[in-house]
Design a protein around this motif. Structure first.
Motif, mmCIF file in Angstrom:
data_model
loop_
_atom_site.group_PDB
_atom_site.id
_atom_site.type_symbol
_atom_site.label_atom_id
_atom_site.label_comp_id
_atom_site.label_asym_id
_atom_site.label_seq_id
_atom_site.Cartn_x
_atom_site.Cartn_y
_atom_site.Cartn_z
ATOM 1 N N UNK A 134 -7.483 60.178 -20.373
ATOM 2 C CA UNK A 134 -8.473 59.853 -19.330
ATOM 3 C C UNK A 134 -8.169 58.478 -18.740
ATOM 4 N N UNK A 135 -7.786 57.549 -19.606
ATOM 5 C CA UNK A 135 -7.483 56.187 -19.131
ATOM 6 C C UNK A 135 -6.264 56.192 -18.201
ATOM 7 N N UNK A 136 -5.204 56.892 -18.611
ATOM 8 C CA UNK A 136 -3.976 56.916 -17.793
ATOM 9 C C UNK A 136 -4.239 57.590 -16.442
ATOM 10 N N UNK A 137 -4.976 58.687 -16.464
ATOM 11 C CA UNK A 137 -5.252 59.409 -15.214
ATOM 12 C C UNK A 137 -6.164 58.575 -14.319
ATOM 13 N N UNK A 138 -7.108 57.891 -14.922
ATOM 14 C CA UNK A 138 -8.032 57.054 -14.152
ATOM 15 C C UNK A 138 -7.296 55.892 -13.482
ATOM 16 N N UNK A 139 -6.344 55.325 -14.203
ATOM 17 C CA UNK A 139 -5.592 54.191 -13.640
ATOM 18 C C UNK A 139 -4.764 54.603 -12.417
ATOM 19 N N UNK A 140 -4.499 55.907 -12.306
ATOM 20 C CA UNK A 140 -3.717 56.400 -11.165
ATOM 21 C C UNK A 140 -4.591 56.734 -9.966
#
Ligand SMILES: N[C@@H](CCC(=O)N[C@@H](CS)C(=O)NCC(=O)O)C(=O)O
Length: 219
Positions: A198-204
């Motif tokens: 979720x964190x990686x996708x959110x950062x994108x």
């Protein structure tokens, strides 16, 4: 040695490596490759054999290829989450799933992107049709494989799931996972709710408009 990851938040392969790092709360410095950071671009290009990112730098030691980056992290910076099982045969199962997701989900999705960008022969319509055909086949296999499982290899989150999160995230934008594949849909949703993914996708999120086919309004 201190770790640095060269990459871009929007890149699915960068996200795969980031998820592995986040999963074990491994300390590292993120070095964004972009027009505002030419020093990172130069350092990355100097070390990346095929000019691909991400690239992990451990002191002076550079590691390319996300699956190898994750294996390297497990060997040199192990954390509480074992992304490859200790048992060699079980690890082989994870490596197979990692390959399947990379070669048959991510690569299939990329056909639509590459034809849209004019990087490979064929019209965008032909590329999209081929991507949909290949993704349909991959979803169909995954549907049976995922029955009764939480993660790609069973109960434990592994290297295969690190790639599955961004790959299925974008694959669904190219060919929405049909209702006929509830296990795949639920798996994608579980991945996107998992904190590291979720964190990686959110950062994108700020870069989504860069998706060449147009970013659908769904996670
Ligand atoms: N097999 C490589 C693939 C890496 C890759 O294709 N990265 C993309 C970004 S998501 C890239 O470098 N694209 C730049 C280009 O192809 O010019 C891995 O797993 O690290």
């Amino acid at each position: 040695m201190s770790l640095a990851l060269y990459g871009h938040p929007f890149s699915s392969y960068t996200q795969k490596a980031l998820i592995a790092l986040y999963e074990n709360a491994t300390p590292f410095e993120f070095r964004l490759i972009g027009p505002d950071t030419p020093q990172h671009v130069a350092a990355w290009l100097e070390r990346a054999p095929a000019g691909k990112f991400p690239l992990l730098l451990d002191g002076d030691h550079a590691v390319s290829e996300t699956s190898l980056i994750i294996e390297y992290l497990q060997l040199t910076h192990p954390g509480p989450v074992q992304l490859l099982p200790a048992d060699p045969l079980a690890a082989l199962d994870v490596r197979f799933l990692d390959r399947f997701l990379d070669l048959h989900v991510m690569d299939a999705m990329q056909i639509a992107v590459e034809t849209k960008l004019g990087r490979v022969p064929g019209t965008p319509e032909e590329g999209h049709a081929l991507a949909r055909q290949r993704l349909e086949r991959a979803y169909s296999w995954l549907e049976g494989h995922l029955a009764g499982k939480t993660w790609a290899n069973g109960d434990a989150f592994t290297m295969a799931d690190c790639g599955a999160a961004p790959f299925l995230f974008y694959a669904d934008w190219v060919h929405q996972i049909p209702d006929a594949y509830p296990n795949v849909r639920a798996y994608r949703a579980r991945l996107l709710a998992h904190p590291s993914a979720a964190r990686a996708v959110e950062e994108a999120r700020p870069y989504r408009h860069l998706f060449p086919l147009g970013a659908p309004d769904r996670d």
